[in-house]
Structures are given as C-alpha cells and as structure tokens.
Scaffold this motif. Structure first.
Motif, PDB file in Angstrom:
ATOM      1  N   PRO B 183       0.826  -1.203   0.000  1.00 13.68           N
ATOM      2  CA  PRO B 183       0.000   0.000   0.000  1.00 13.68           C
ATOM      3  C   PRO B 183       0.865   1.260   0.000  1.00 13.68           C
ATOM      4  CG  PRO B 183      -0.282  -1.263   2.041  1.00 13.68           C
ATOM      5  CD  PRO B 183       0.719  -1.978   1.237  1.00 13.68           C
ATOM      6  N   THR B 184       0.317   2.315  -0.566  1.00 12.90           N
ATOM      7  CA  THR B 184       1.133   3.520  -0.697  1.00 12.90           C
ATOM      8  C   THR B 184       0.471   4.727  -0.045  1.00 12.90           C
ATOM      9  OG1 THR B 184       0.101   3.822  -2.835  1.00 12.90           O
ATOM     10  CG2 THR B 184       2.283   2.847  -2.825  1.00 12.90           C
ATOM     11  N   ASP B 185      -0.411   4.479   0.930  1.00 11.75           N
ATOM     12  CA  ASP B 185      -1.039   5.593   1.625  1.00 11.75           C
ATOM     13  C   ASP B 185       0.033   6.461   2.283  1.00 11.75           C
ATOM     14  OD1 ASP B 185      -2.384   7.335   3.220  1.00 11.75           O
ATOM     15  OD2 ASP B 185      -3.690   5.856   4.152  1.00 11.75           O
ATOM     16  N   LEU B 186      -0.064   7.761   2.024  1.00 11.68           N
ATOM     17  CA  LEU B 186       0.968   8.669   2.535  1.00 11.68           C
ATOM     18  C   LEU B 186       0.991   8.712   4.051  1.00 11.68           C
ATOM     19  CD1 LEU B 186       0.418  11.634   0.083  1.00 11.68           C
ATOM     20  CD2 LEU B 186       2.281   9.987   0.061  1.00 11.68           C
ATOM     21  N   LEU B 187      -0.128   8.350   4.652  1.00 18.87           N
ATOM     22  CA  LEU B 187      -0.180   8.453   6.108  1.00 18.87           C
ATOM     23  C   LEU B 187       0.104   7.120   6.798  1.00 18.87           C
ATOM     24  CD1 LEU B 187      -3.100  10.952   6.756  1.00 18.87           C
ATOM     25  CD2 LEU B 187      -0.655  11.315   6.863  1.00 18.87           C
ATOM     26  N   ASP B 188       0.514   6.130   6.034  1.00 21.36           N
ATOM     27  CA  ASP B 188       0.892   4.864   6.649  1.00 21.36           C
ATOM     28  C   ASP B 188       2.402   4.726   6.602  1.00 21.36           C
ATOM     29  OD1 ASP B 188      -1.458   3.730   7.454  1.00 21.36           O
ATOM     30  OD2 ASP B 188      -1.935   3.034   5.436  1.00 21.36           O
ATOM     31  N   SER B 189       2.982   4.382   7.722  1.00 20.04           N
ATOM     32  CA  SER B 189       4.403   4.085   7.680  1.00 20.04           C
ATOM     33  C   SER B 189       4.546   2.664   7.175  1.00 20.04           C
ATOM     34  CB  SER B 189       5.010   4.229   9.066  1.00 20.04           C
ATOM     35  OG  SER B 189       5.033   5.588   9.432  1.00 20.04           O
TER      36      SER B 189
END
Lengths: 442, 491
Positions: B183-189
């Motif tokens: 996943p590439t969600d900006l808010l997930d590390s």
C-alpha cells in the motif's frame, strides 16, 4: 471475483506488467540506486516544528494521527514530510522518499503560497536523494519566504558544499550561524573544518553538537562522525568510547556500525572488521559497505568471496544505469579499481557534471588514471586535494598519478600523506598505495 | 491431478507473461521494487488450530539482496531450504507460554525479473508446530527474531482453524496481499510488525491460511490467482494437454458446460434480456436464438482478437482492454434501456389517448379486453428489431470471459491453437445457451406477470403496469450505467 477470472488475471497481469511498463518506458521509484551512500548529513529537521519530541517515530505517528483528523493542515503535512526524510536518513529505508515527496506535495496543495516549511522539506528530500542542484534551488525559495527557516539554511549549506562551491558554502554557513545558531549548524561547521583539514576544531564543534542534540538517532550519528575524526587522528581509544556511546543511544545506527568496522581495521583486527562489515552488508547492502567488505576479502586472499561482493556492486551499477541515474561515487571508485575503467570514467564524468565536488574530482582523476590519461588526471587530482582534506584516498590517488608521470618526489610525499590520514583505510587500498610508494622510493 | 493442472496453468500463465516481458525488456526496465532495491520483506501468516499451528512465511528479496545471494540463486530448491531453515529458527511460537517446536513442511523459491534485468526472489516456507489441545483462552504468541535489522516490510496475520481468536493484536488479512502489492497511503508508515499476541479458545469454523492453495506470486506482479479456481476451467485446461478424439468430445462438452456455468454468473445481461424479450413481446424462440448466436459470435471474436494480440506479444495492457469492452457493453445496455423507456412512453401516451377518447362514450370507463390492448401495443410499440437484438447479443458477449481467454492461451502455449479456438467457440455456445434459456424463461415469467395484471386503464392497475415497464427499463439503464462506472474505476 470468481476463480477463472482470477486465473486469467494472473496470466494477464504477468503479461500486462511487462507490457504497460514497456509502453510507458518503465517507471523508476526514486530510490537508493540514485545514491552513492547513506544519505547526507542531518536532513535538517526543524526542531521547532517537531516540538520537543526526541523520537522521530513518535513524531511521525502523532502527525499521521493529526492529519487523519485535520487533512488540511499544511504545516503538519510539511513537518511529516521532513520527518519521513529524517526517518529515511536514519534507517536507510528508501521507500520513505516517495512518501515524503507525496506528503510535501500535499502540503503545497493545501497552502501553495508562503509555505516555506514545505519548500524546506523538498530541499531536504532533494539533498537526501543527492539532487543538490534542486536542493539548492528549493532551499533558496524557502529562504526567500522565511530567511530564518532552519531546515532551508542547513540544506543550502549542504547543497553548496556537495556542489563544490566551497567558498559560497562557507558564507552561507556563517549566515546560517548568525540567524539560527543550533546543533545542525554546528555539525555543518564541523564538516567545513574537516574538509579544510582543521580536524581539531571539527572535533570540538562536533562535541558541542552532541551535547546539544536530544534525539537518540541524531546523537548516534554525530557521535559516529566524532569517532571517525578521533580514529583519523590516531586516537583509537577515544574513537571506541564515542562509538560505545553512539550505539547506546541508537543500537541500530548504521553510521556507528560502519565506524566500528573501520576502527577494527585501524586496530589491525581484520577478522572482527570482516565480521562487522558482513553484518552491515546483510542489514543494508549500501555500495559503500559492500565495497569495504569486498576489498577486505580481496586484501585477505579470499578472491572468491571478494568477487561475490563485487558482483553485488555490479548489480547496483546496473540498477542505476537502468534507472538512468548517476551511479554514484562509490560505484565509480569500484569500477575504477575492480571493474571496467571505461564504465568508471563514464560514471565519474556524470557525477562530476552533476556536482563538481572534490569527491567527484577525485573519482574522475582516478578513472582517468586507470584509462592511462595521467595528465588530465593530475589536474583533477589537484582540484580534489585543493582544500587540504585529510582523506586518505584523495592523497594516495594523487600520489599514484604523479608516480605514473614520473614525478617521484611529490608522489612519495602525497602517498605518505594519504597513508597516514586514516588508520582505518581499507587494507586493499593501503596495500595498493604502499606498493606504489615502494616503487617510487626505490 | 488437480494440483498438477493448477501448476500447469500457472506455469503457462507465467511463461506467457515472462515471454512478453522478455521480448520487451530490452526496451525498458521492469517494475522497480516499491520498497526500494535493497529491501528484504517478510510476511508471516499464522493459522491456529486446536492442536497444531500452520505458518506460512514469505520472504520477498528485492534486486540487491537477490544479487547478494550470488550463485545460490541457481539452485532455487536449496536456496528455499536454506532460507526456510533460517526462518524456522528465527520464529518463536509459544502456546500457553510453552515454546512450540516448528517443523519445516515445505519450502519453495521463485526468481523473477526485477529492475534493469536483475532478478528478484520470493521464498515461501510452510511450517507446522504441534501442541497439546488448547484450553479456553489460551495465550498464543509469535515473535520474529531475524538477525540484524534488515530494512523492509514486516507483516504478521493470524487466523483460527476450528478455534476462535478472542483477542489478537494482528489482522486476519494481509494488507500487502502477502507481499504482492504494497500500500502507498501517505499516512501509513511501512509496516514493521515483528510479534503477535493472541488469545485463543477452541471451537470455531474451519479456517485456512490466507495463501492456501495460492501459487507463489512473484513480486513482479502476479497476483494470487488459483486459490478458488473454477474447477471446470481447470479440468478443461488439464484435458487440453491430452490427445485423442475421445478427449476432443469430452473437452468440447466440458467447455460448453463451463461456458454455460460462466454465463450463470451475474453480469451477463440476463435480466436485460428477460425484460427486453418480454416487454417487446417478441419472446419467440427465433429472436432468442438470434440473440444467442450474436452472443457466441461476439464473445468468440473478442476472445480471439484479444488472444491473438496477447499471444503475439503486442504492446497492449489487457486490463484496460477489459475495462474498455465492459464500458462499450455498458453503453449498449444504456442505449437499449433508453429505447425501452421510450417505448414505454409511447405505449403510455397511446393508452392515455385511449382513456381520453373512451371517456366520452362510456361512462364506466370499462371496455377494453386484454386482446385489444395487446393488439394496440403490437401496432405501436415497435418491438425489438434485428438491430436491437444484435446489440443485445453484443452487449452480452463483447466482454471476453477470462476463463475462455486462458483456455485459448493454454491451447496456444501447448501448440494446439486450433483446439484452443474450438474450445473458445464451444464456450461461447455454452454461454449463449444459458443466456437464451434463462432469458426466455424469465421473459415468460415477466409476460405472465403482465398477463395476470388487471388491464384497466386507470387507478392502481395502470400504475402497476407502468411500474413494471418503467421499472424494468430503468433497471436496464441502471445496469448499463453500472457497467460503465465499474469500468471507469478499473481504468
């Protein structure tokens, strides 16, 4: 989705992946292959922005949570971007760069004007990706909005230094120190002194920076730099102490582990050095570490094992070429010493065009020398040593080039200067330089 | 047999994909590893049974770690054994506080093409540990202790098998699809989960590991595919490998059945067909057959074209093609739906005119028997012409069924292109049979409902009739719009 669809999708996607990429000309994540080593010093995280947090991970988690609730907070987006860059610098995890880029873009979308913090973040990101031209431009844009933006001040110094504009960098450093005297700026002052051979001042400034730093990872990083300085000055015990402290602060610190391996070489314990490099290479196969391990094997009569490490470097070079990015100075150095001199020359020229620093000058000089072009090589080698930087390879390379040109006296002087610059010098490089020295003196 | 055929199918899929990549690779780089070129990524799936636990562990090595393997990559079996032995040693499972000894049950490794002509590697390890039957609310912990702090994704999932997880600090499903898509969600590390702690009680539905039955997906982008593969398609694919006239008959029969079964799945315009045939009162077998033939023709053509293009290694991406064809199908359906609405309007306008005209002569407003109304609608409603019947068939068949496509590709890969083609044709015939059959039957039902309806031209009776015809037409339109939207999301 039902079974057969999935089956077909498996077939189709396997094809499609190749096809789409072929059509689009492939895409490259901006990742480590564009780097020659661990990201450059202290990304310049804004301590004001990160408040009192001394743990970047906690800061990141807090910012992520905050942004989920308030997704229009431009400042938090920018700070998160800076924090990602910082995490990448500390952990060496390159997947954070695209994330950082996305987050910083988002901050600029939320607040397109007067967003100095986001521009400073972009500058730090560009610098971490070794795009120093872009880093310089971004930091200057940020400073035009806010002349006191610490991150931008720090990155501007880094970019100018890496671009080989040492005099301007010095002015920028003095300006930054006037505007925002801080740990970040001390660390950069220290590096400026080190480049010019004033290692005593450099060490003192680093010690000040260590005292002022609160984040464990930062502390570990600065202590590792200090340990390097001690080792180069022959103070092996002091170096060891600094590294113990560094690893206490951050047991995962790559910089500290690398410095510990070099210290083992300085102490003459090549077995321990090999063990430590091997460990590092397992954890983070950065070209710098792989090359060090390969050369250690080569110097201790383990050519097959050395070859395996060099093959990894070949793969790194191949990746960099595939991405159309510069292969980095480590790769150029590897190619000159253990691979294709022609490829080395190409890599070094690219690096020199992008950032004409003393390190690029040295790589270019050495690649030219390997191709037998010693006259232009000597010109570059002189440029590489013009600041008087006490780096062993800058001097042994210059000496070896002079030896090829039959200038025995300066050759001997410079070879000796290089050989005494760092007891932690890679044994393979040391052997090579000593061999040339013996021939020159005879 | 089952297993072997799965493998054959997968192999073919991979061969085709790899061939396409190989043809095109010199022109460009393949996909970069999304997590960077020197990451080593780990996924652990834990399945807690009543007296044994199964663990699937996947290691995804990007380009540089694969290069670090050196010539060990040449012997994938041994590499898998080595890596999985390491994994076995570094995973610590404890049930009720007691450590459980893990045994390596299976190990496999797949190398696939990464960036710049370099390989990437995916190692899959199956482990098993046995323990005394669980008591109520037993604590189960799993910890990873891999040497060094290799950079990369670390993920753990846990499920129960005839047990219930009362509490778990890890999810049941992998958010990276077992290291296939990150996943590439900006808010997930990037994920860094190295331990799991569960409270488990015996009793619960049977469960299986997330990757159960799935092949080793390469990180080059092959998603898990065969997990729940339609056994019919599988059988046909397996049979393709054999020879003989006997087989031919069997294969074609099976292909027809597979096609028929496939058409039973939602999304083939059966509802549309029912309404269209019924409302147009053209539920003649001839009209239905015409639609069926068009379905077969459209489907066979689109599968052939796509199959030929793919087999030739042309530079198209099939996913957008599917989506585009679905969109086309949706547009046709929309168009047909609008046609239905217009027809319904004409009928209604005509009805109103009638009501008006008769109210002058007959006070009670009665008078028109069923057959009368029927005649009227026949004259004025322009039931489905050949054009719309063809459009109906194309809408039902233009989207190539992936099952048929893979059968064709398997045929091509086995050097039996003609057989693949025949199978696709048979598949289309099967589809057409279902569609016409279901369509006719449903049309009959709709017509009967209409027949039962009171035929008075006013009040609730009229309302009911209007609802049926407009509702049907609107439903058809909605199906069309839905198809277009779905494809828009896919593209």
């Amino acid at each position: 989705m039902n079974g057969p669809v999935r089956v077909a999708v498996a077939a189709v996607v396997a094809t499609a992946v190749g096809l789409t990429l072929a059509v689009s000309g492939g895409f490259a994540w901006d990742d480590t292959s564009s780097q020659s080593g661990p990201p450059v010093p202290a990304g310049g995280i804004d301590p004001a922005a990160l408040a009192t947090a001394n743990d970047v991970d906690a800061t990141v988690a807090a910012l992520q949570a905050r942004l989920r609730d308030q997704p229009s907070d431009a400042r938090s987006w920018a700070t998160l971007g800076l924090a990602y860059v910082e995490q990448a610098r500390v952990s060496g995890d390159p997947s954070l760069y695209p994330r950082a880029a996305g987050v910083l873009d988002r901050s600029l979308t939320e607040q397109p004007d007067d967003n100095a913090l986001a521009l400073a973040g972009q500058a730090a990101l560009a610098s971490a990706r070794h795009r120093f031209g872009a880093a310089l431009r971004r930091s200057e844009q940020a400073l035009a909005i806010n002349p006191y933006e610490l991150g931008a001040l720090a990155v501007r110094v880094d970019a100018l230094t890496e671009l080989g504009r040492y005099r301007t960098a010095r002015t920028a450093l003095a300006q930054a120190d006037r505007r925002r005297p801080s740990v970040q700026i001390f660390a950069r002052y220290s590096y400026a002194y080190e480049l010019r051979g004033r290692t005593g001042e450099a060490a003192r400034l680093l010690e000040r920076a260590v005292t002022g730093s609160s984040a464990p990872a930062d502390r570990a990083y600065l202590l590792s730099l200090l340990a390097d300085l001690h080792r180069k000055a022959g103070q092996l015990a002091a170096s060891g102490r600094a590294l113990t402290q560094a690893l206490e602060a951050d047991p995962e610190s790559l910089a500290a582990s690398a410095s510990r391996a070099r210290l083992a070489v300085a102490r003459g314990d090549l077995g321990e050095a090999a063990r430590r490099w091997r460990e590092l290479v397992e954890r983070a196969p950065l070209p710098e570490y792989v090359l060090a391990l390969g050369e250690l094997y080569a110097a201790t009569d383990r050519p097959a094992q050395a070859r395996r490490q060099f093959d990894v470097l070949e793969a790194t070079a191949q990746l960099a070429r595939g991405n159309g990015v510069d292969t980095g100075l480590e790769t150029a150095r590897y190619q000159a010493d253990h691979g294709e001199p022609a490829a080395a020359l190409e890599s070094a020229r690219t690096a020199w065009r992008k950032a004409p620093s003393i390190w690029a000058a040295d790589a270019l000089a050495w690649a030219l020398h390997r191709k037998g072009r010693d006259e232009p090589a000597l010109r570059r080698a002189r440029e590489a040593t013009r600041l008087g930087t006490p780096d062993p390879l800058l001097w042994t390379h210059r000496g070896a080039i002079e030896a090829s040109l039959g200038r025995d006296v300066p050759a001997a002087t410079h070879l000796r200067r290089g050989l005494t610059a760092d007891p932690g010098l890679s044994p393979w490089q040391r052997d090579a330089a000593e061999k040339v020295l013996v021939e020159v003196v005879r | 047999m089952m297993r072997a055929s799965r493998k054959a199918l997968l192999r073919t899929a991979l061969v085709l994909g790899a061939a396409a990549v190989a043809v095109l690779a010199p022109a460009s780089a393949a996909s970069a590893h999304p997590l960077g070129n020197f990451t080593v990524n780990h996924y652990t799936g834990l399945l807690v049974g009543t007296d044994q636990a199964d663990i699937e562990h996947v290691v995804d090595l990007a380009e540089i770690p694969t290069a670090q393997l050196g010539n060990r990559i040449d012997d994938l079996d041994r590499l898998a054994d080595d890596q999985c032995t390491n994994v076995t040693d570094s995973l610590q499972l404890a049930v009720g506080g007691d450590p459980v000894e893990l045994q390596l049950a299976a190990a496999s490794a797949v190398a696939s093409q990464g960036q710049a002509g370099l390989d990437v590697t995916r190692v899959t390890c199956q482990l098993r540990g046995e323990y005394e039957p669980l008591g109520d609310r037993t604590t189960v912990t799993l910890a990873e202790d891999f040497t060094g702090g290799q950079i990369g994704w670390r993920e753990i999932t846990a499920r129960g098998d005839s047990t219930t997880l009362d509490a778990s600090d890890v999810p049941t499903d992998s958010i990276s699809d077992r290291l296939a898509t990150y996943p590439t969600d900006l808010l997930d590390s990037p994920l860094d989960v190295r331990s799991a702690s569960l409270t488990v009680s015996p009793g619960g539905p049977a469960g299986e590991l997330e990757g159960a039955g799935a092949p080793d997906a390469s990180s080059a982008g092959t998603p898990d595919g065969l997990g729940a593969a339609d056994w019919m398609t599988e059988k046909v694919a397996a049979l393709l490998d054999n020879g003989g006239a006997w087989w031919l008959v069997l294969i074609l029969a099976l292909a027809i059945v597979a096609g028929a079964a496939h058409a039973l799945l939602p999304g083939h315009g059966k509802t549309l067909m029912a309404f269209y045939l019924a409302d147009g009162q053209a539920r003649s077998v001839r009209a239905a057959l015409r639609v069926g033939l068009t379905v077969t023709a459209a489907h066979t053509t689109s599968v052939f074209v796509l199959g030929i293009v793919l087999a030739a290694g042309a530079t198209i991406a099939p996913a957008p093609v599917f989506a585009t064809l679905t969109a086309i199908s949706g547009v046709i359906v929309c168009w047909l739906g609008v046609g239905l609405i217009r027809r319904a309007r004409r009928v209604q306008a005509h009805d109103s005119a009638h009501v008006h005209a008769h109210s002058h002569g007959h006070d009670d407003g009665h008078g028109h028997d069923h057959s009368h109304g029927h005649d009227h609608s026949h004259k004025h409603s322009h039931g489905p012409g050949r054009g719309s019947l063809a459009a109906l068939g194309i809408a039902g068949g233009v989207v190539p069924s992936p099952s048929a496509l893979i059968l064709l590709l398997v045929g091509v890969a086995l050097g039996k292109t003609w057989l693949g083609a025949l199978v696709v044709l048979a598949f289309g015939v099967g589809m057409a049979a279902t569609l016409t059959g279901v369509g006719l039957a449903a049309a009959d039902v709709v017509a009967r409902v209409q027949g039962w309806m009171p035929t008075r031209r006013t009040g609730w009776a009229r309302l009911a009739r209007l609802t049926v015809s407009y509702g049907g037409a609107a439903g058809v339109c909605a199906v069309g719009v839905g198809l277009v939207l779905r494809s828009a999301f896919t593209i």
